[in-house]
Design a protein around this motif. Structure first.
Motif, mmCIF file in Angstrom:
data_model
loop_
_atom_site.group_PDB
_atom_site.id
_atom_site.type_symbol
_atom_site.label_atom_id
_atom_site.label_comp_id
_atom_site.label_asym_id
_atom_site.label_seq_id
_atom_site.Cartn_x
_atom_site.Cartn_y
_atom_site.Cartn_z
ATOM 1 N N ALA A 179 28.530 -11.375 -16.162
ATOM 2 C CA ALA A 179 30.225 -10.130 -15.724
ATOM 3 C C ALA A 179 29.863 -9.096 -14.453
ATOM 4 N N THR A 180 28.610 -9.640 -14.071
ATOM 5 C CA THR A 180 27.754 -8.646 -12.748
ATOM 6 C C THR A 180 27.662 -9.333 -11.650
ATOM 7 N N LYS A 181 27.637 -8.674 -10.647
ATOM 8 C CA LYS A 181 26.862 -9.524 -9.255
ATOM 9 C C LYS A 181 25.963 -9.885 -9.220
ATOM 10 N N PRO A 182 25.022 -10.938 -9.416
ATOM 11 C CA PRO A 182 23.989 -11.274 -9.249
ATOM 12 C C PRO A 182 23.267 -10.437 -7.794
ATOM 13 N N VAL A 183 21.778 -9.784 -8.259
ATOM 14 C CA VAL A 183 21.388 -8.782 -7.610
ATOM 15 C C VAL A 183 20.069 -9.388 -6.987
ATOM 16 N N ARG A 184 19.978 -9.527 -5.365
ATOM 17 C CA ARG A 184 19.187 -10.491 -4.825
ATOM 18 C C ARG A 184 18.391 -8.980 -4.541
ATOM 19 N N LEU A 185 17.497 -8.204 -4.986
ATOM 20 C CA LEU A 185 16.399 -7.745 -4.166
ATOM 21 C C LEU A 185 15.314 -7.935 -3.484
ATOM 22 N N ALA A 186 14.896 -6.888 -2.216
ATOM 23 C CA ALA A 186 13.439 -7.338 -1.588
ATOM 24 C C ALA A 186 13.347 -6.528 -1.211
ATOM 25 N N LEU A 187 12.022 -6.279 -2.237
ATOM 26 C CA LEU A 187 10.690 -5.370 -2.379
ATOM 27 C C LEU A 187 9.914 -5.441 -0.991
ATOM 28 N N LEU A 188 10.016 -4.898 -0.510
ATOM 29 C CA LEU A 188 8.568 -4.273 0.723
ATOM 30 C C LEU A 188 8.316 -3.196 1.343
ATOM 31 N N GLY A 189 7.698 -3.284 1.239
ATOM 32 C CA GLY A 189 5.798 -2.310 1.747
ATOM 33 C C GLY A 189 4.874 -2.859 1.640
ATOM 34 N N SER A 190 4.346 -1.771 2.093
ATOM 35 C CA SER A 190 3.064 -1.861 2.310
ATOM 36 C C SER A 190 1.573 -1.543 1.715
ATOM 37 N N GLY A 191 2.026 -1.416 0.680
ATOM 38 C CA GLY A 191 0.600 -1.790 -1.094
ATOM 39 C C GLY A 191 0.987 -2.550 -1.657
ATOM 40 N N THR A 192 0.172 -2.872 -2.446
ATOM 41 C CA THR A 192 0.616 -3.989 -3.536
ATOM 42 C C THR A 192 1.966 -3.910 -4.538
ATOM 43 N N LEU A 193 2.636 -4.938 -4.830
ATOM 44 C CA LEU A 193 3.856 -4.844 -5.337
ATOM 45 C C LEU A 193 4.461 -5.361 -5.857
ATOM 46 N N THR A 194 3.700 -6.546 -6.955
ATOM 47 C CA THR A 194 3.824 -7.196 -7.429
ATOM 48 C C THR A 194 3.813 -6.793 -9.363
ATOM 49 N N LEU A 219 7.139 2.130 0.814
ATOM 50 C CA LEU A 219 5.989 2.581 1.841
ATOM 51 C C LEU A 219 5.343 4.085 1.098
ATOM 52 N N ASP A 220 3.855 3.734 0.806
ATOM 53 C CA ASP A 220 2.948 4.587 0.405
ATOM 54 C C ASP A 220 2.245 5.398 1.412
ATOM 55 N N GLY A 221 1.889 6.763 0.380
ATOM 56 C CA GLY A 221 1.935 7.988 1.228
ATOM 57 C C GLY A 221 0.533 7.237 2.752
ATOM 58 N N TYR A 222 -0.555 7.120 1.525
ATOM 59 C CA TYR A 222 -1.507 6.325 2.767
ATOM 60 C C TYR A 222 -1.508 5.922 3.906
ATOM 61 N N HIS A 223 -0.361 5.180 3.855
ATOM 62 C CA HIS A 223 0.004 3.963 5.088
ATOM 63 C C HIS A 223 0.840 5.143 6.261
ATOM 64 N N LEU A 224 2.108 5.876 5.609
ATOM 65 C CA LEU A 224 3.177 6.273 6.170
ATOM 66 C C LEU A 224 2.565 8.018 6.931
ATOM 67 N N ALA A 225 0.466 8.449 6.419
ATOM 68 C CA ALA A 225 0.378 9.442 7.071
ATOM 69 C C ALA A 225 -0.971 9.135 7.652
ATOM 70 N N ALA A 226 -1.279 7.601 7.345
ATOM 71 C CA ALA A 226 -2.752 6.549 8.596
ATOM 72 C C ALA A 226 -2.506 7.601 10.222
ATOM 73 N N GLY A 227 -3.712 7.813 10.044
ATOM 74 C CA GLY A 227 -3.990 8.213 11.804
ATOM 75 C C GLY A 227 -3.591 9.737 11.209
ATOM 76 N N VAL A 228 -3.090 10.885 10.915
ATOM 77 C CA VAL A 228 -2.972 12.171 10.920
ATOM 78 C C VAL A 228 -4.225 12.768 10.383
ATOM 79 N N THR A 229 -4.699 13.907 11.300
ATOM 80 C CA THR A 229 -6.157 14.210 10.746
ATOM 81 C C THR A 229 -5.690 16.058 10.979
ATOM 82 N N ALA A 230 -7.073 16.581 10.148
ATOM 83 C CA ALA A 230 -6.898 17.820 9.888
ATOM 84 C C ALA A 230 -7.358 18.782 11.505
ATOM 85 N N SER A 231 -7.999 18.016 12.458
ATOM 86 C CA SER A 231 -8.148 17.940 13.493
ATOM 87 C C SER A 231 -7.271 17.985 14.897
ATOM 88 N N MET A 232 -5.833 17.921 14.350
ATOM 89 C CA MET A 232 -4.576 17.523 15.308
ATOM 90 C C MET A 232 -4.744 18.332 15.408
#
Lengths: 80, 629
Positions: free
Chosen positions: B64-79, B129-142
């Motif tokens: 009775a419901t619409k079938p869902v096709r979900l794309a799980l997109l990310g930077s870490g392990t998702l399985t 997108l995981d936090g480690y990926h989003l903050a990559a390159g950011v460092t306290a000396s900036m």
């Protein structure tokens, strides 16, 4: 609890994770059990953590080589 | 504890799962029922694998419901997120097929029109997108300007993904807000360090939240759940290092449920109506017995305030578009009285779009409510403190959501909110006006009895009735019930302790206290029976009272069996039952007629007597096991 006392609970968790009976013995390793990969390993670990309210240390996990090791660590952690 | 606490704990999980598997052609509905249990991650994974093995990975025919096709997109392990998502969808009657990008390759997948993602054609894309990926390159000396530029870049990159997904698929886009995985470097005033990763992620979160509306993106607000459950319930540093799982395995059933409720909301399949039980759910006490003055409601007690707070939450829900209804076992006049007269009631009669108070079973009444409001049964959420009623409704109407709650009203708002029944992606003027529309349309038709399979339910309750004669230990409780019970009380005779002791000492009388147990636990003393022999050697039923909690459970005919046995022991030939009407006991007017008594006489005040010949008495068969104890 002695190491032997953990085998019934381990058997139950292995049955849930692998969806079949796995005959456990102390020298059983991941190589002996089809499907026992690193993800299944994590499932077993987290299921045990939930069941006993414990947290495995990274060093403890790295030192696990067979089911006997697992029972030994469990016995040590739950009696501490 | 990031778990599914509003769902009932599975009884005999392994047996139920095997039963599902053992059938030649397992049904989709039976899989949905299994998904609506409190499953931890192991059970979630097992159910997911079992359902896929038995039903295949394609949507069932005629869904009775619409079938869902979900794309799980990310930077870490998702399985490890997949089973929870599929089972969360199943819980809502949705079939989900899940695609996952090769490790870390989300951007390539979105931008390359030849990619596997494009071949998959998602109906929903979840950007995790995981936090480690989003903050990559950011460092306290900036320097501050470098940190600001980094923030811009990250936010624009995410928004770029949204636009790429929109252009490529025109699908629903869900953005997971990152878990705050970093430890602070300054401390409480972390925001003062431009290059703090912790502060950086907080800024990314705020920016994405601000941009999502204009871009038509729905958020998966993990930051709110971390505030509720704690970071450690959601993120396990050890498992991140070991397997790059940002979301902890133990939290994946809830994670999947959150994703599924967003998809269901997009399909317009969120629940629409909150149906409230009254006694001990909306106020403390039983209005029919305790009266308006005896209710626990309002200032003066913690419990009374908790009921007010729950009512306030329900009213807030109605003001944002959720319909409210009432389903209560009560005389209608008694049930309405607090709404009209109690000064501490937050909910007024006008807030309730459909008000049903009677003595029919609640499954039938919920059918009536859905019909009267012209919505599906699968749009109803029913909240009731009584585990018997919850289990009955779950069995009879599996499509109705019934949150598993304790008897503490403090927890009710959270149970309803955490379950996400009413998940909504936008608020419209129509939503705000809806509640009053429904009320204008409401039907006042009398309830038609609807067939409900009560016998099978009662059999499964494993009821045990334990009876004993009045004794000193139970004396206080006996006297309390005799003086407090108003509704199911045939004669409403009030007795003191001394009166009860006199009955205990009288060889020509009996007094019984009845306790009822079932698989939900001990209901306590639920009925009091007093009989006296008359000069003509008839047994007069002086007092018959019962708690309304156990109505409709065959306690009445079982009690009659006990009365008859006691009467025969005392040498009676006939039973005489009396009914003395009061303002509150209208529900037992026909009690004796229902049990097969013949009318004997009546007087001008409405009091009546009825008679049953014991010579031809055959004890009724019930589903209750009777024991003396």
């Amino acid at each position: 609890m002695s190491e032997a006392a953990f085998y019934p609970a381990l058997t139950e968790i292995f049955r849930d994770v692998f969806m079949r009976e796995v005959a456990l013995r102390p020298d059983l390793t991941a190589r002996d059990v089809p499907g026992w990969d690193s993800f299944k390993q994590i499932e077993i670990i987290v299921a045990l953590e939930e069941r006993y309210g414990i947290k495995f240390h990274t060093r403890e996990l790295d030192a696990l080589h067979n089911v006997g090791d697992l029972a030994r660590v469990l016995a040590a952690k739950t009696t501490a | 504890m990031a778990g599914l606490h509003w769902l009932p704990e599975p009884q005999d999980w392994r047996a139920r799962l095997s039963a599902f598997s053992a059938v030649a052609e397992p049904s989709w509905d039976s899989a949905v029922a299994l998904a609506n249990l409190r499953l931890d991650f192991v059970r979630t994974n097992t159910l997911d694998a079992t359902v896929r093995a038995r039903l295949g990975s394609a949507p069932p025919r005629g869904l009775a419901t619409k079938p869902v096709r979900l794309a799980l997109l990310g930077s870490g392990t998702l399985t490890h997120l997949q089973p929870g998502i599929r089972v969360g969808a199943l819980r809502r009657g949705l079939h989900a097929e899940v695609y996952e990008n090769d490790y870390g390759q989300y951007w390539q997948d979105i931008s390359d029109t030849e990619s596997a993602l494009h071949a998959f054609r998602p109906t929903t894309a979840l950007l995790a997108l995981d936090g480690y990926h989003l903050a990559a390159g950011v460092t306290a000396s900036m320097e501050p300007e470098d940190a600001a530029r980094a923030l811009d870049e990250v936010v624009e990159r995410v928004v770029g993904c949204w636009r790429g997904l929109r252009a490529g698929f025109g699908c629903q886009i869900i953005q997971q807000l990152p878990l705050p995985v970093f430890a602070p470097l300054l401390g409480e005033n972390e925001q003062r360090l431009p290059g703090s990763r912790m502060a950086f992620l907080a800024r990314v979160t705020a920016e994405l939240r601000a941009r999502a509306d204009a871009e038509g993106v729905d958020l998966l607000a993990l930051d709110q759940w971390v505030a509720l459950d704690g970071l450690h319930a959601w993120h396990d540093g050890g498992m991140w290092h070991r397997a790059k799982q940002e979301v902890a395995l133990a939290a994946t059933p809830l994670y999947g449920d959150l994703v599924a409720r967003l998809i269901a909301a997009k399909q317009g399949r969120s629940f629409k109506c909150l149906v409230l039980d009254l006694d001990n759910t909306v106020w403390g006490g039983v209005v029919g017995d305790d009266g308006l003055e005896g209710l626990v409601l309002g200032q003066g007690s913690a419990l009374g305030e908790a009921f007010v707070a729950f009512q306030d939450f329900a009213r807030e829900l109605s003001r944002r578009g959720i319909i409210l209804a009432v389903c209560s076992k009560n005389d209608e006049a008694n049930a309405l009285e607090p709404f009209e007269k109690h000064p501490d009631m937050v909910l007024k009669r006008g807030d309730i779009a459909c008000f049903v108070a009677n003595w029919s079973d609640k499954a039938s009444n919920l059918r009536h409510i859905a019909a009267a409001l012209n919505i599906g049964l699968d749009a109803l959420v029913f909240i009731d403190d009584n585990p018997f009623e919850r289990a009955l409704v779950r069995q009879e109407l599996p499509m109705v959501a019934v949150p598993e709650v304790s008897d503490d009203p403090t927890t009710y708002p959270r149970a309803l909110a955490d379950a996400g029944y009413f998940e909504a992606l936008a608020v419209t003027e129509e939503d705000r006006a809806r509640s009053s529309q429904y009320q204008a349309n409401r039907q006042r038709d009398a309830l038609k009895e609807t067939a409900t399979d009560l016998p099978s339910y009662l059999r499964g309750l494993h009821m045990e009735l334990i009876w004993r004669r009045f004794d000193p230990i139970g004396l206080q409780r006996t006297v309390q019930l005799i003086n407090k019970t108003n509704q199911f009380n045939l004669t409403t005779r009030r007795y003191t302790e001394a009166d009860v002791q006199a009955i205990m000492a009288d060889p020509r009388a009996f007094g019984l206290q009845l306790r009822l147990l079932d698989r939900f636990g001990d209901n306590g003393i639920i009925a009091i029976l007093i009989g006296r022999m008359t000069a003509e050697d008839d047994l007069l039923i002086d007092t018959w009272l019962m708690s309304c909690r156990v109505l409709g459970r065959q306690v009445e005919p079982t009690s009659l069996n006990l009365i008859a046995a006691e009467a025969q022991r005392l040498g009676a030939r006939r039973l005489i039952g009396e009914y003395v009407p009061t303002k509150k006991n209208g529900m037992v007017r026909d009690h004796y007629a229902r049990l097969g008594f013949a009318p004997l006489d009546a007087d001008a005040s409405g009091a009546s007597r009825a008679v049953l010949d014991l010579a031809g008495f055959v004890p009724a068969e019930t589903f209750i096991d009777v024991k003396e104890g």
